[in-house]
Design an enzyme around this catalytic site. Sequence first.
Site, short mmCIF file in Angstrom:
data_model
loop_
_atom_site.label_atom_id
_atom_site.label_comp_id
_atom_site.label_asym_id
_atom_site.label_seq_id
_atom_site.Cartn_x
_atom_site.Cartn_y
_atom_site.Cartn_z
N TYR A 145 5.63 -2.24 -19.34
CA TYR A 145 5.60 -3.02 -20.58
C TYR A 145 6.64 -4.14 -20.53
CZ TYR A 145 6.56 -4.32 -25.43
OH TYR A 145 6.78 -5.03 -26.59
N1 NAD Z 1 6.90 -3.13 -33.12
C1 NAD Z 1 7.99 -3.35 -32.40
O1 NAD Z 1 9.01 -2.66 -32.55
C2 NAD Z 1 8.02 -4.44 -31.37
C3 NAD Z 1 9.22 -4.68 -30.67
C4 NAD Z 1 9.25 -5.68 -29.72
C5 NAD Z 1 8.13 -6.45 -29.48
N2 NAD Z 1 6.99 -6.20 -30.16
C6 NAD Z 1 5.81 -7.04 -29.87
O2 NAD Z 1 5.33 -7.56 -31.10
C7 NAD Z 1 3.90 -7.66 -31.05
C8 NAD Z 1 3.29 -6.88 -32.22
O3 NAD Z 1 3.66 -5.52 -32.11
P1 NAD Z 1 3.11 -4.43 -33.12
O4 NAD Z 1 4.09 -3.34 -33.17
O5 NAD Z 1 2.66 -5.10 -34.37
O6 NAD Z 1 1.83 -3.91 -32.29
P2 NAD Z 1 0.36 -3.49 -32.83
O7 NAD Z 1 -0.26 -2.70 -31.73
O8 NAD Z 1 0.45 -2.87 -34.17
O9 NAD Z 1 -0.38 -4.89 -32.95
C9 NAD Z 1 -0.92 -5.57 -31.84
C10 NAD Z 1 -2.33 -6.00 -32.19
O10 NAD Z 1 -2.83 -6.77 -31.09
C11 NAD Z 1 -4.22 -6.49 -31.00
N3 NAD Z 1 -4.66 -6.81 -29.64
C12 NAD Z 1 -4.33 -6.17 -28.49
N4 NAD Z 1 -4.94 -6.74 -27.46
C13 NAD Z 1 -5.67 -7.78 -27.95
C14 NAD Z 1 -6.52 -8.74 -27.36
N5 NAD Z 1 -6.78 -8.74 -26.04
N6 NAD Z 1 -7.10 -9.67 -28.16
C15 NAD Z 1 -6.87 -9.67 -29.51
N7 NAD Z 1 -6.08 -8.75 -30.12
C16 NAD Z 1 -5.50 -7.83 -29.34
C17 NAD Z 1 -4.36 -5.03 -31.33
O11 NAD Z 1 -5.67 -4.71 -31.78
C18 NAD Z 1 -3.30 -4.85 -32.43
O12 NAD Z 1 -3.88 -4.94 -33.72
C19 NAD Z 1 3.48 -7.13 -29.68
O13 NAD Z 1 3.39 -8.23 -28.80
C20 NAD Z 1 4.66 -6.26 -29.28
O14 NAD Z 1 4.76 -6.13 -27.88
C21 NAD Z 1 6.91 -5.23 -31.11
#
Ligand code: NAD
Length: 317
Positions: free
Chosen positions: A148
């Site tokens: 990741y």
């Molecule tokens: N939540 C955290 O603590 C955190 C921390 C650091 C970074 N992030 C980053 O922030 C972003 C959002 O995280 P989150 O926790 O909301 O995750 P999440 O899984 O809730 O949301 C991600 C969304 O992306 C969609 N998705 C995945 N692949 C896709 C594709 N090919 N085309 C279109 N949509 C697609 C999924 O359906 C999902 O709804 C991500 O990039 C994650 O890596 C999150």
Amino acid sequence: MVTGAAGFVGSHVADAFALAGHEVVAVDAPARSLAPDVARRTFDEVAARPGVRAVPADLAMDDLSAVAAADVVVHLAGRPGVRSSWGAGRAAAERDNVLATRRLLAACAARPARLRPLVIIASSSSVYGSAGHRPNREDDPLNPASPYAASKVEVERLAALAARDGLRTVLLRYFSVYGPRQRPDMAFHRFVEAALDGRPLPVFGDGRRSRSFTHVRDVVAATLAAAGADLPAGIAVNVGHHEPVAVRSAIGLLTGVLGVRPEIQREAPVAGDAARTWADTGRAARLLGWTARTGLAEGLADQIAWHRALRAQEVPA
Ligand SMILES: NC(=O)c1ccc[n+]([C@@H]2O[C@H](COP(=O)([O-])OP(=O)(O)OC[C@H]3O[C@@H](n4cnc5c(N)ncnc54)[C@H](O)[C@@H]3O)[C@@H](O)[C@H]2O)c1
């Protein structure tokens, strides 16, 4: 345009832009979520908001020329999580983080120069590996320790290349986000659900790991600030709470709010999980006027209220 708008962070960001009076194109492919049913439901909810147009699209596969027609793109779609990126999850991280971002950036760059959007991209504290005895600054060396984290380093490289090619990209390195709608695979979600069920809390490792836990309300504020700021192309900005808290202290706060004393069920530590994440927030303060405002006790109470409300809705009448 907000990609990942059916997800945890993306749904809040889409809501906030719509509430601020912007027209929002909400893009997601809920089937690509770690929790597809939750994502489908959230996508429907987001789509019902005034000012939001929901566009189902898989960024790794579908034609993106139409969706790239926005003045700001907030790219939050992807496959999150260190644990799920090992084994079979590696390919998903590669596809939905790296390939999806590459295709989205190409679609944005293909627009005429004056119509190219500002592209704000979610990166992660995991690119640093474990913080030492001081908080991580954005110019620290990157030290990814999981598929990741490696995928996010690659996303950052793509954003830097696109910036060199004339696209305005901004990387927001989010740190352990929590709050209402937190993903079901994340620690606080698992802890609260276990406590409300009367089950032991499933804790990876000994609880000494610490995190710059950051409430989603603060993450949204930083993201909206980045959309309105004139930042140097390709820059990375930490979006994390300035005070790390040990997981076991967080559990103490959480069980205090819940008024329960559950047992702890220790599970093997997750490979590649940082011993400590710790955000230096000087750059966010200088460039965005942002600092996290929500303390952990207050933020956890907020998340617990959401779990309780969800359970109340799900009880058949
Ligand atoms: N939540 C955290 O603590 C955190 C921390 C650091 C970074 N992030 C980053 O922030 C972003 C959002 O995280 P989150 O926790 O909301 O995750 P999440 O899984 O809730 O949301 C991600 C969304 O992306 C969609 N998705 C995945 N692949 C896709 C594709 N090919 N085309 C279109 N949509 C697609 C999924 O359906 C999902 O709804 C991500 O990039 C994650 O890596 C999150």
